[in-house]
Write an enzyme that holds these catalytic residues in place. Structure first.
Site, mmCIF file in Angstrom:
data_model
loop_
_atom_site.group_PDB
_atom_site.id
_atom_site.type_symbol
_atom_site.label_atom_id
_atom_site.label_comp_id
_atom_site.label_asym_id
_atom_site.label_seq_id
_atom_site.Cartn_x
_atom_site.Cartn_y
_atom_site.Cartn_z
ATOM 1 N N GLY A 3 -12.510 -21.616 48.904
ATOM 2 C CA GLY A 3 -11.504 -20.582 49.197
ATOM 3 C C GLY A 3 -11.945 -19.739 50.390
ATOM 4 O O GLY A 3 -11.203 -19.542 51.361
ATOM 5 N N HIS A 4 -13.213 -19.269 50.345
ATOM 6 C CA HIS A 4 -13.748 -18.493 51.477
ATOM 7 C C HIS A 4 -13.761 -19.341 52.745
ATOM 8 O O HIS A 4 -13.394 -18.883 53.822
ATOM 9 C CB HIS A 4 -15.199 -18.072 51.213
ATOM 10 C CG HIS A 4 -15.385 -17.094 50.104
ATOM 11 N ND1 HIS A 4 -16.017 -17.419 48.932
ATOM 12 C CD2 HIS A 4 -15.049 -15.789 49.992
ATOM 13 C CE1 HIS A 4 -16.068 -16.363 48.150
ATOM 14 N NE2 HIS A 4 -15.480 -15.356 48.762
#
Ligand code: PAF
Length: 279
Positions: A36-37
């Site tokens: 996600g990051h």
């Protein structure tokens, strides 16, 4: 990847980039980086000339000391991951570097949005978020800053804070990244064992269920159905709300365009959050 712990050194590098008319993209994180990051960081790197990521587990935004103490720290792995994406600089400050005695956050009232959902269940959390994001923006002075839509209320509060202080920073929302069964990627997922992980899939399932139910039921009725869904599963639902994404009013009888269902479930000691636009 340049790794910097000190504000003065960071600002020197940023000033050099700016003097060469390079745009600065910024992704603040608390580390324990996951896909996600990395998706957000790739977007920042693609949209800006110089990409800065910060890793700082901000103590002031944890209303629960246990939650702070168990927050996963995987710095070596994070650095390896950052080396694989186009991140130019990692800002890795200590607490004393961020909260120096001469740093005073100007007075800022978050307002009504702080009275519901995360604001209500985690008193003081958003004051801590606003404080650290204000501080980081003031240090990094990015052109664009990137935040995940998973923390939708946080994103909205940061947008309002940027407007209030007239920061010249574009806030870029980034889609939630999910695993193959729909679980929103989160650093806290690292704390789940296999059994808990199965329970965690209920968040996404409940949001899909709400999306379907909204065709026939009012927001209040959908909420009741979802509360029942969690009762049946014997899971600890902290809240499920459907809000108007424009003004963060909780919807009860009528639907509006851009209604967002927001959910938090506690699995053991771990709080998981998710949301979905449902109509
Ligand atoms: O969303 C987070 O990881 C944190 O709240 C943030 C924005 C990095 C501030 O500490």
């Amino acid at each position: 990847l340049i790794i910097i712990k000190n504000i003065a050194a960071l600002q020197e590098i940023i000033a050099k980039q700016k003097s060469e008319s390079k745009s600065i993209g910024f992704v603040p994180t608390m580390g324990a980086l996951h896909l996600g990051h990395l998706t957000i960081i790739k977007k920042a790197a693609a949209e800006c000339d110089f990409c800065v990521v910060s890793i700082f587990v901000n103590p002031t935004q944890f209303n629960n000391k246990e939650d702070f103490n168990r927050y996963p720290i995987t710095i070596e792995k994070d650095i390896k991951l950052l080396e694989q994406v186009d991140c130019d600089l990692l800002f890795l400050p200590e607490v004393e570097e961020i909260y120096t005695s001469d740093f005073i956050m100007p007075k800022y009232e978050i307002g009504k949005i702080n009275e519901l959902m995360e604001g209500k269940f985690r008193p003081g959390h958003f004051q801590g978020v606003v404080q650290v994001v204000y501080r980081l923006f003031d240090i990094v002075k990015p052109d664009k800053a990137f935040f995940g839509l998973k923390d939708f209320q946080q994103l909205t509060i940061i947008k309002k804070m940027v407007q209030h202080f007239s920061f010249k920073i574009d806030i870029i929302p980034c889609e939630t990244v999910r695993d193959d069964k729909g679980l929103a990627l989160s650093s806290r997922n690292l704390l789940l064992n296999e059994v808990d992980k199965q329970k965690a899939y209920s968040l996404y399932q409940s949001l899909l269920e709400a999306k379907e139910l909204c065709l026939d039921l009012s927001p209040n009725q959908v909420k009741q159905e979802i509360q029942q869904f969690y009762k049946n599963l014997e899971l600890d639902l902290e809240y499920f709300e459907i809000i108007d994404s424009e003004n963060f009013e909780i919807l009860e009888e009528k639907w509006v365009k851009g209604a967002v269902a927001c959910v938090v479930v506690k699995i053991g000691q771990i709080r998981l959050i998710d949301n979905m636009q449902i109509n």
